[in-house]
Design a protein around this motif. Sequence first.
Motif, PDB file in Angstrom:
ATOM      1  N   LYS A   1       0.987  -1.386   0.154  1.00 43.92           N
ATOM      2  CA  LYS A   1       0.131  -0.024  -0.139  1.00 43.92           C
ATOM      3  C   LYS A   1       0.994   1.408  -0.111  1.00 43.92           C
ATOM      4  O   LYS A   1       0.581   2.250  -0.663  1.00 43.92           O
TER       5      LYS A   1
ATOM      6  N   GLU B   1      -8.263  -2.147   5.084  1.00 47.41           N
ATOM      7  CA  GLU B   1      -8.290  -3.437   4.742  1.00 47.41           C
ATOM      8  C   GLU B   1      -8.645  -4.490   5.811  1.00 47.41           C
ATOM      9  O   GLU B   1      -7.482  -4.841   6.344  1.00 47.41           O
TER      10      GLU B   1
ATOM     11  N   SER C   1      -7.613   1.887  -0.939  1.00 50.91           N
ATOM     12  CA  SER C   1      -8.479   1.443   0.114  1.00 50.91           C
ATOM     13  C   SER C   1      -7.918   2.024   1.574  1.00 50.91           C
ATOM     14  O   SER C   1      -6.903   1.325   1.868  1.00 50.91           O
ATOM     15  N   ARG C   2      -8.615   2.782   2.329  1.00 47.45           N
ATOM     16  CA  ARG C   2      -7.828   3.118   3.771  1.00 47.45           C
ATOM     17  C   ARG C   2      -8.035   1.932   4.666  1.00 47.45           C
ATOM     18  O   ARG C   2      -7.031   1.709   5.474  1.00 47.45           O
TER      19      ARG C   2
END
Length: 349
Positions: free
Chosen positions: A320, A335, A332-333
């Motif tokens: 990320k 997961e 995506s903040r």
Amino acid sequence: MVKAKIRIKDIAEQAGVSVGTVDRVLHNRGEVAEETKKKILEIATTNNYQPNLIARALTSKKQCIFAALLPTPTEEDIFWRKPLDGISEAAAELSQFQVKVEKFFFTHYDEDDFIQQTNDILKLKPAGVVFPPIFKKESLQFIKKLEKNGIPYVFLEAKIKECNYLAYVGSDGVHGGRVAANIIDCSIPVSGDILIINLAKDLENVHHLNNRTQGFLSYFVEYGNNKGLKISIEIPTSKSTVIKEKLDDILSKNRNIKAIFITGSKVYKIAEYLIKNKLEDIVLVGFDPIEQNIKYLNQGTIKYLIGQHPYQQGFKSVKKLFEHVMLHKPISRDEILPVDIINRESYKL
């Protein structure tokens, strides 16, 4: 029919200019006549030009350094080997992009060592940081400095919701506690008492264990059938002598304890005590299928373990950071990884 993606070469042909001119415009490098620049950008926009970010990262000659901060994976804290393996694997895959991950380690449950390592990381000035915010107060101090320096950070194992973190990869701590509560609720008499053990000092500051405790207790407030006492204790060290002293005292005073919930991974420490004291009828539940725990799971002393994919936590956290810093991709903040319920039979599968 799917329309082929337009390339820099195609834009150059349509605009009647060289590939180098298009490259300078798209990457804002060098001087280009305003009319030519406008024409190139119109062609790129009309054809929804998407740059090949992977190729750009591959040709980058600038090294990108990330920092990873974890508890030292000792024999007692073997759990931390798995996220470390994930981080190392991600670093190996990304080395072709000039990405390097510098690893820093602190003694588990030693706030002063944690602070020292965070200071060393700040001196490094990395492009991003991966770490578990185990100590809430000290993590907040570190985070404040990271944000001041514009350094993105990714949480694993636990998250501090009120922070402006880039991403979190891991299970939901509260949910993990509730899963454990549900297992125990189905495994003991309605009137049986439950002992919750936190092998940590200053539980309020040990973020992930505190979340699991809260989740465990909230389940019984909202749904649980069990009406027995919920007794919570902290044991500040995992030394067997200290564990024996604490458990001898609490079990002599509470003869109705039918289950024990360990909020961390050192479930085997309690299993050893139960075996020595011939208390194997107590339902023992905790976290993580590490080697020591599996031994007692197979023997039947540990009834259930909750797995939380630590390897994936480490691996995906670094990925990320790479996608954000090097590829400038939206990520995506949160997961949230699923938890696994493991017993003797399911593990053998």
